[in-house]
Design an enzyme around this catalytic site. Structure first.
Site, mmCIF file in Angstrom:
data_model
loop_
_atom_site.group_PDB
_atom_site.id
_atom_site.type_symbol
_atom_site.label_atom_id
_atom_site.label_comp_id
_atom_site.label_asym_id
_atom_site.label_seq_id
_atom_site.Cartn_x
_atom_site.Cartn_y
_atom_site.Cartn_z
ATOM 1 N N TYR A 20 53.251 25.110 46.914
ATOM 2 C CA TYR A 20 52.932 26.483 46.738
ATOM 3 C C TYR A 20 53.515 27.296 45.823
ATOM 4 O O TYR A 20 52.890 28.530 45.546
ATOM 5 C CB TYR A 20 53.799 27.205 48.148
ATOM 6 N N LYS A 49 56.104 12.010 51.264
ATOM 7 C CA LYS A 49 55.077 10.449 50.776
ATOM 8 C C LYS A 49 55.996 10.104 49.741
ATOM 9 O O LYS A 49 55.291 9.807 48.743
ATOM 10 C CB LYS A 49 53.745 11.382 50.567
ATOM 11 N N ASP A 99 52.014 11.324 56.544
ATOM 12 C CA ASP A 99 50.779 10.978 57.609
ATOM 13 C C ASP A 99 51.151 10.175 58.764
ATOM 14 O O ASP A 99 50.619 10.547 59.758
ATOM 15 C CB ASP A 99 49.916 10.015 56.594
ATOM 16 N N ASP A 101 53.969 22.901 56.545
ATOM 17 C CA ASP A 101 52.877 23.874 57.107
ATOM 18 C C ASP A 101 51.817 23.029 57.905
ATOM 19 O O ASP A 101 51.452 23.654 59.254
ATOM 20 C CB ASP A 101 51.934 24.130 56.039
ATOM 21 N N ASP A 113 51.815 23.247 62.527
ATOM 22 C CA ASP A 113 50.399 23.667 63.266
ATOM 23 C C ASP A 113 50.075 22.654 64.371
ATOM 24 O O ASP A 113 49.922 22.635 65.407
ATOM 25 C CB ASP A 113 49.211 23.718 62.409
HETATM 26 C C1 IPM Z 1 52.288 30.042 57.719
HETATM 27 C C2 IPM Z 1 50.946 30.223 57.141
HETATM 28 C C3 IPM Z 1 51.072 30.638 55.685
HETATM 29 C C4 IPM Z 1 51.493 29.595 54.865
HETATM 30 C C5 IPM Z 1 50.066 31.592 55.104
HETATM 31 C C6 IPM Z 1 49.715 32.640 55.909
HETATM 32 C C7 IPM Z 1 50.307 31.948 53.706
HETATM 33 O O1 IPM Z 1 49.927 29.300 57.306
HETATM 34 O O2 IPM Z 1 53.156 30.388 57.815
HETATM 35 O O3 IPM Z 1 52.294 28.550 58.338
HETATM 36 O O4 IPM Z 1 50.667 28.727 54.428
HETATM 37 O O5 IPM Z 1 52.577 29.220 54.717
HETATM 38 MG MG MG Z 2 50.513 27.590 58.405
#
Ligand code: IPM
Ligand code: MG
Length: 367
Positions: free
Chosen positions: A142, A192, A224, A248, A252
């Site tokens: 990032y 990884k 993975d 990230d 999710d």
């Molecule tokens: C998260 C989001 C952020 C990230 C975005 C909105 C910059 O996806 O907080 O997971 O990628 O960190």
């Molecule tokens: Mg995210």
């Protein structure tokens, strides 16, 4: 000790309306549990851009640095899609994370029993799920340099750099081991190392830190495989520690296991301040949901649970955090649902404010 300060940044979309309910919960703890906070509000994201031409004003940044904790709603919306990258609403959030040096991002994935049937996985795979992903938040791909879109010969090349120093890995590893000590003493580190040098170093440093925590059972997994295992048998995990980008994605994935993205909070923690509290920002995992903004439909639970995390991690009020979490479990068990939680069996959803009312009633009943 002086009254702790709480900076509230409602942001965009549904941010302001869910934050309104959080403020009522904060007021309840003030009135009924004697927990006073010095609460103030400011702008972030598109709202800040509209007012100041920047997604985070320098004054707001300074106030965030000085606050005992920051509570953020959500940022972004279609209105801002065409803005230059440097002033997009998300840049406000990334600046807060980076300048406050919030390197340890705690993302719980907890399956509420009343909602287990909402998961895309079978109930018996997800029921009782309670895991915590610790995501490194201020480094890695990032932020690594060089980055950019360059021209090489007669074509363009997009470059981002995955880069981790030992100290960056060490500090997030320590925070994950400390957390594991307070939970079930099991930590899985994901990288990884089979293809990335940064992954090899990650594994070495996490292993070194682990020598200081002999009680914690440490395992390593390629990220993975980790994604696959999360979907196959998520309850094998308790605490997971991983880098910024894998975190990230994996968070999710873990969030979806619970079937209710609108329910998940997060905490981003940095180094301790002079008063011993960690620098901290709390925010729901969900986004600004512009499609339903301003209609009183949004589910305020993720944001309210983010305040519960603030009670636990910033203000040493674990018992009051548990009270709030139990009130939310109770409300869900009673069948109170915002629109996002309506199952195929239907029913009448409550409004954002209605959910706030129900949680406050459950808090009252807990006394
Ligand atoms: C998260 C989001 C952020 C990230 C975005 C909105 C910059 O996806 O907080 O997971 O990628 O960190
Ligand atoms: Mg995210």
């Amino acid at each position: 000790m002086s009254t702790p300060s709480l900076l509230i940044l409602p942001g965009d979309g549904i941010g302001p309306e869910v934050m309104r309910e959080v403020r009522r919960i904060i007021d309840w703890f003030g009135a009924r549990r004697g927990l006073a906070f010095d609460v103030s509000e400011d702008l972030v994201g598109g709202a800040a851009y509209d007012a100041h031409g920047t997604p985070l004003h320098d004054d707001t940044m300074a106030r965030a640095q000085a606050a005992d904790a920051v509570l953020l709603g959500a940022v972004g919306g279609p209105k801002y899609d065409d803005l230059d990258f440097s002033v997009k609403p998300e840049r406000g959030l990334l600046r807060l994370r980076k300048e406050m040096d919030l390197f340890s991002n705690l993302r719980p994935a907890q399956c509420f029993d009343a909602l287990a049937d909402f998961s895309s996985l079978k109930r018996d795979v997800v029921a009782g799920l309670d895991i915590m992903i610790v995501r490194e938040l201020t480094s890695g791909v990032y932020f690594g340099e060089p980055r950019g879109i360059f021209t090489e010969g007669n074509e363009r090349v997009g470059v981002n750099t995955q880069r981790y120093t030992e100290s960056e890995i060490r500090r997030v590893a320590i925070s994950a081991f400390e957390l594991a000590m307070r939970r079930s003493r099991k930590l899985c580190s994901m990288e990884k190392a089979n293809v990335m040098e940064s992954g090899i170093l990650w594994r070495e440093v996490v292993t070194e830190v682990g020598r200081d925590y002999p009680e914690v059972e440490l395992s390593h997994m390629y990220a993975d495989n980790g994604a696959m295992q999360l979907v196959r048998w998520p309850r094998q995990f308790d605490v997971i520690v991983t880098d910024n980008l894998f975190g990230d994605i994996l968070s999710d994935c873990a969030a979806m296991l619970t079937g209710s993205l609108g329910m998940l909070p997060s905490a981003s923690l940095g180094a301790p301040m002079a008063n011993g509290r960690p620098k901290a920002l709390y925010e729901p995992v969900h986004g600004s949901a512009p499609d339903i903004a301003g209609q009183g439909k949004a589910n305020p639970i993720a944001c309210i649970l983010s305040f519960a995390m603030a009670l636990r991690y910033s203000f040493d009020q674990g018992a009051e955090a548990a009270r709030l979490e139990a009130a939310i479990e109770q409300v869900l068990a009673d069948g109170v649902r915002t629109a996002d939680l309506m199952g195929p069996e239907g029913g009448v959803p409550v409004s954002t404010e209605g959910m706030g009312d129900a949680i406050i009633a459950a808090l009252e009943a807990s006394l």
